[in-house]
Motif scaffolding. Structure first.
Motif, PDB file in Angstrom:
ATOM      1  N   GLN A  53       0.836  -1.202   0.000  1.00  0.00           N
ATOM      2  CA  GLN A  53       0.000   0.000   0.000  1.00  0.00           C
ATOM      3  C   GLN A  53       0.868   1.249   0.000  1.00  0.00           C
ATOM      4  O   GLN A  53       1.984   1.254   0.539  1.00  0.00           O
ATOM      5  N   ASN A  54       0.342   2.286  -0.663  1.00  0.00           N
ATOM      6  CA  ASN A  54       0.994   3.604  -0.678  1.00  0.00           C
ATOM      7  C   ASN A  54       2.429   3.534  -1.189  1.00  0.00           C
ATOM      8  O   ASN A  54       3.333   4.195  -0.661  1.00  0.00           O
ATOM      9  N   ASP A  56       5.468   4.239  -3.832  1.00  0.00           N
ATOM     10  CA  ASP A  56       5.807   5.426  -4.622  1.00  0.00           C
ATOM     11  C   ASP A  56       7.058   5.138  -5.433  1.00  0.00           C
ATOM     12  O   ASP A  56       7.943   4.388  -5.000  1.00  0.00           O
TER      13      ASP A  56
END
Length: 465
Positions: A53-54, A56
């Protein structure tokens, strides 16, 4: 020089250096990662590097997967790809002879290399369209070296991940001088100096010590059509001679007695089962062998087998398996002991059979079958915002019980996008259809077959004439 057009597909687009798939519902099929309601997949070139998750990655190519289910591409563990242009010619077949009459004993003997190319290419593209990113091509119509080359080249051109299991024809005249030396020739021509190829080589051969020995000399997996009730008596002898091992891949394994399953498990033989094919053609008991295999500690892959009677997709394979297993459980007498009681299969278990277990059957579990960092980026995105899927009440249920090929928005193989926005990329559809039509016209004329799109039954050619 090949007499077929290899420019029908042009999908060799550049793979982005970094790709980030954002916001998908993740069915990772990896127990250590689990399922994530809203998660991301980071891909570096052809390889998955992170799932979570999340995530980048500055400068990455971003794929917005909101309202998408992301899952591994499905694996078809057994497909006779050369038959692609014979799709649904024989929808009401009731036995294995019906299948053979519509393939081996009729059109197969008239296949030219260009027909093999067209059949394999069409099958592979259809598989990609249906979210199948890897298949084992059981090629039992390699009539000459040129035919075998055409089969391999079609798989290479399609962009699918595949094992080409080169096999001998079942009927008609063919060039026996190239057999089995063709295996080494194919290995040296296409694979020895191409370790990154999506396509690798195997062989298709019934039990024969000299053929299996040659395959093992070359380090190639051995695919065999195995019908358990008919062939079980051979197993013990094969096992005692040391001829069974983890490089064997057995298709079907219908009606195999417990002793046979024990031998397969002990030898490490890989297995795939065929829910539709076994029932459609009434193979032995007509019941696919997934439950029997699992009861003996073997987790088989699923396989479509062929397209001459039904569709190419793994969604329907999973559904047929689900309901056949339910029916068999209901019909079981209540007196049966717990050891042999049939169990129902969940949607999650069947998706595992169509992904992770299929990859293991192919011997490629280290490369594909799950969304695992370090594995190749072979995955699909299913659009659950589509009218037939929304709202998504259960992710596994949506995939196994409701999804269709039209819901597959994106297919990625080895980091390369080969289907996007619901369309397979790089296909010259006009030229593909023209090649298919020319091939069918040739095969029908050569076999003396008058096509009837409303026929109840495909007639053996002796009757059709």
């Amino acid at each position: 020089m090949a007499d077929y057009n290899r420019n029908i597909v042009n999908n060799q687009t550049e793979i982005p250096q970094v790709t980030l798939i954002r916001g998908a519902t993740l069915l990772s099929m990896d127990e250590s990662i689990g399922n994530i309601e809203r998660g991301d997949i980071l891909i570096n070139g052809s390889t998955i590097t992170a799932v979570g998750q999340n995530l980048d990655a500055p400068g990455a190519h971003i794929i917005d997967a909101t309202n998408m289910i992301a899952m591994p591409g499905m694996v078809d563990s057994h497909r006779h790809a050369w038959e692609g242009q014979l799709r649904r010619l024989n929808p009401n077949a009731t036995c294995l002879n019906d299948y053979s009459n519509a393939t081996h004993f009729s059109f197969a003997r008239y296949y030219r290399p260009k027909d093999i190319y067209v059949g394999n290419l069409l099958t592979a593209l259809g598989a990609i369209d249906a979210g199948i990113t890897m298949m084992i091509d059981n090629s039992h119509n390699s009539r000459t070296a040129a035919h075998a080359d055409a089969a391999v080249e079609a798989l290479l051109d399609s962009g699918i991940r595949a094992i080409h299991a080169s096999g001998a024809p079942v009927a008609g005249e063919w060039d026996k001088a190239h057999w089995p030396g063709n295996w080494q020739r194919l290995q040296e021509k296409y694979f020895r100096n191409n370790p990154e190829s999506l396509v690798t080589l195997g062989v298709m051969a019934q039990p024969a010590p000299e053929l299996w020995a040659e395959a093992r000399r070359l380090g190639l997996p051995i695919v065999t059509e195995f019908f358990g009730a008919e062939m079980a008596s051979e197993l013990e002898s094969l096992h005692q001679q040391g001829l069974l091992g983890p490089d064997n891949i057995f298709n079907h394994c219908t009606a195999l007695p417990d002793k046979g399953w024990e031998i397969l498990r002990e030898a490490g033989v890989r297995v795939n089962v065929c829910p539709r094919s076994d029932a459609h053609y009434g193979i032995e008991s007509g019941m696919f062998a997934l439950e029997a295999a699992q009861r003996h500690g073997i987790n088989p892959g699923l396989s479509v087998d062929n397209e001459t009677s039904y569709s190419t997709d793994m969604f329907m394979e999973m559904r047929v398996a689900f309901y056949l297993q339910r029916v068999m459980g209901m019909q079981q007498p209540p007196c049966c002991d717990a050891e042999h009681a049939l169990t129902t299969l969940s949607a999650a278990q069947l998706l595992k059979s169509a992904t992770v277990d299929g990859a293991a059957c192919a011997g490629l579990e280290d490369k594909t079958g799950s969304l695992t960092p370090g594995k190749q980026a072979d995955l699909i995105l299913i659009n659950v915002a589509d009218l037939n899927l929304y709202p998504d009440g259960n992710a596994f249920g949506t995939v196994v019980h409701a999804a269709e090929r039209s819901n597959i928005d994106t297919v990625m193989i080895g980091g390369r996008i080969v289907k996007q926005n619901g369309k397979v990329l790089g296909v010259d559809s006009e030229h593909l259809r023209a090649a298919i039509d020319e091939s069918r016209k040739h095969l029908f004329a050569a076999a003396g077959y008058e096509p009837d799109i409303f026929a109840e039954k495909f007639l053996p050619l002796a009757q059709a004439n």
